[in-house]
Design an enzyme around this catalytic site. Sequence first.
Site, PDB file in Angstrom:
ATOM      1  N   CYS A 150     -10.063  -5.374   0.623  1.00  0.00           N
ATOM      2  CA  CYS A 150     -11.139  -4.300   0.494  1.00  0.00           C
ATOM      3  C   CYS A 150     -12.143  -4.580  -0.560  1.00  0.00           C
ATOM      4  CB  CYS A 150     -10.814  -2.863   0.747  1.00  0.00           C
ATOM      5  SG  CYS A 150     -10.235  -2.257  -0.963  1.00  0.00           S
ATOM      6  N   ASN A 186       0.806  -1.230   0.154  1.00  0.00           N
ATOM      7  CA  ASN A 186      -0.111  -0.062  -0.210  1.00  0.00           C
ATOM      8  C   ASN A 186       0.918   1.331   0.193  1.00  0.00           C
ATOM      9  OD1 ASN A 186       0.484  -0.927   2.818  1.00  0.00           O
ATOM     10  ND2 ASN A 186      -1.211   0.202   3.470  1.00  0.00           N
ATOM     11  N   GLU A 200       0.414   5.195   0.765  1.00  0.00           N
ATOM     12  CA  GLU A 200      -0.678   6.040   1.267  1.00  0.00           C
ATOM     13  C   GLU A 200      -0.092   7.363   0.625  1.00  0.00           C
ATOM     14  OE1 GLU A 200      -1.196   5.340   5.417  1.00  0.00           O
ATOM     15  OE2 GLU A 200      -2.452   3.822   5.047  1.00  0.00           O
ATOM     16  N   CYS A 208      -3.981   0.800  -2.545  1.00  0.00           N
ATOM     17  CA  CYS A 208      -3.911  -0.606  -1.980  1.00  0.00           C
ATOM     18  C   CYS A 208      -2.760  -1.443  -2.254  1.00  0.00           C
ATOM     19  CB  CYS A 208      -5.176  -1.546  -2.025  1.00  0.00           C
ATOM     20  SG  CYS A 208      -6.614  -0.701  -0.810  1.00  0.00           S
ATOM     21  N   GLU A 214      -2.925  -4.538  -3.081  1.00  0.00           N
ATOM     22  CA  GLU A 214      -3.456  -5.731  -4.306  1.00  0.00           C
ATOM     23  C   GLU A 214      -3.512  -4.802  -5.580  1.00  0.00           C
ATOM     24  OE1 GLU A 214      -4.948  -5.022  -1.224  1.00  0.00           O
ATOM     25  OE2 GLU A 214      -5.997  -6.565  -0.613  1.00  0.00           O
ATOM     26  N   CYS A 229     -10.630  -3.635  -4.016  1.00  0.00           N
ATOM     27  CA  CYS A 229      -9.802  -4.750  -4.540  1.00  0.00           C
ATOM     28  C   CYS A 229     -10.190  -6.110  -4.953  1.00  0.00           C
ATOM     29  CB  CYS A 229      -8.466  -4.690  -3.544  1.00  0.00           C
ATOM     30  SG  CYS A 229      -7.634  -3.459  -3.345  1.00  0.00           S
TER      31      CYS A 229
HETATM   32  N1  THU Z   1      -5.420  -1.793   2.354  1.00  0.00           N
HETATM   33  C1  THU Z   1      -4.620  -2.301   1.532  1.00  0.00           C
HETATM   34  O1  THU Z   1      -3.640  -2.306   1.302  1.00  0.00           O
HETATM   35  N2  THU Z   1      -5.560  -3.632   1.190  1.00  0.00           N
HETATM   36  C2  THU Z   1      -6.622  -4.049   1.689  1.00  0.00           C
HETATM   37  O2  THU Z   1      -7.170  -4.937   1.164  1.00  0.00           O
HETATM   38  C3  THU Z   1      -7.063  -3.292   2.838  1.00  0.00           C
HETATM   39  C4  THU Z   1      -6.480  -1.945   3.042  1.00  0.00           C
HETATM   40  C5  THU Z   1      -4.612  -0.366   2.902  1.00  0.00           C
HETATM   41  C6  THU Z   1      -5.083   0.652   2.366  1.00  0.00           C
HETATM   42  C7  THU Z   1      -4.464   1.758   3.327  1.00  0.00           C
HETATM   43  O3  THU Z   1      -3.225   2.261   3.155  1.00  0.00           O
HETATM   44  C8  THU Z   1      -4.665   0.877   4.841  1.00  0.00           C
HETATM   45  O4  THU Z   1      -4.740  -0.543   4.413  1.00  0.00           O
HETATM   46  C9  THU Z   1      -5.541   1.198   5.743  1.00  0.00           C
HETATM   47  O5  THU Z   1      -6.670   1.051   5.319  1.00  0.00           O
END
Ligand code: THU
Length: 138
Positions: free
Chosen positions: A91, A47, A49, A58, A60, A94
């Site tokens: 999520c 991920n 941000e 994310c 994925e 994804c």
């Molecule tokens: N996140 C992912 O990278 N993948 C997921 O399937 C769930 C959430 C990340 C997004 C964000 O940077 C952090 O987790 C908190 O939501």
Amino acid sequence: MPAEETNQDDLVEQARRVRANAHAPYSGFKVGAAIRAASGQVYVGCNVENVAYPEGTCAEAGAISAMVAAGETGLTDVAVVASGPEPVTPCGGCRQKLAEFGRGETNITMATMDGQFRTATLSELLPGAFGAGHMAES
Ligand code: THU
């Protein structure tokens, strides 16, 4: 259950390794993902941000981008690793992104850093997925 009992150990290990590179200063929640493409090649992502929060991506999505950039458009297995009380599930967005390149039976392994894991198929995670068939002329 310890991670060594999953039959996707290699994928979980790669997701665990790339997770270390996650850029997650806002949530503090690092995620790593690894995708096995149809060729057998593995692609990883973490991920990323952003201070403008909605611009974050994310793990994925990163792995999918790497796969597509390498010229592959089919995936068979996915691993997602994060640190939490239980294995983190992809999520909703994804799940839809994975459905673009996977199949209902695509295997998703979700693991924690301390070795718990669960597995599910993509169709279990995204029942009733929206697909190209929904856009067919009626
Ligand atoms: N996140 C992912 O990278 N993948 C997921 O399937 C769930 C959430 C990340 C997004 C964000 O940077 C952090 O987790 C908190 O939501």
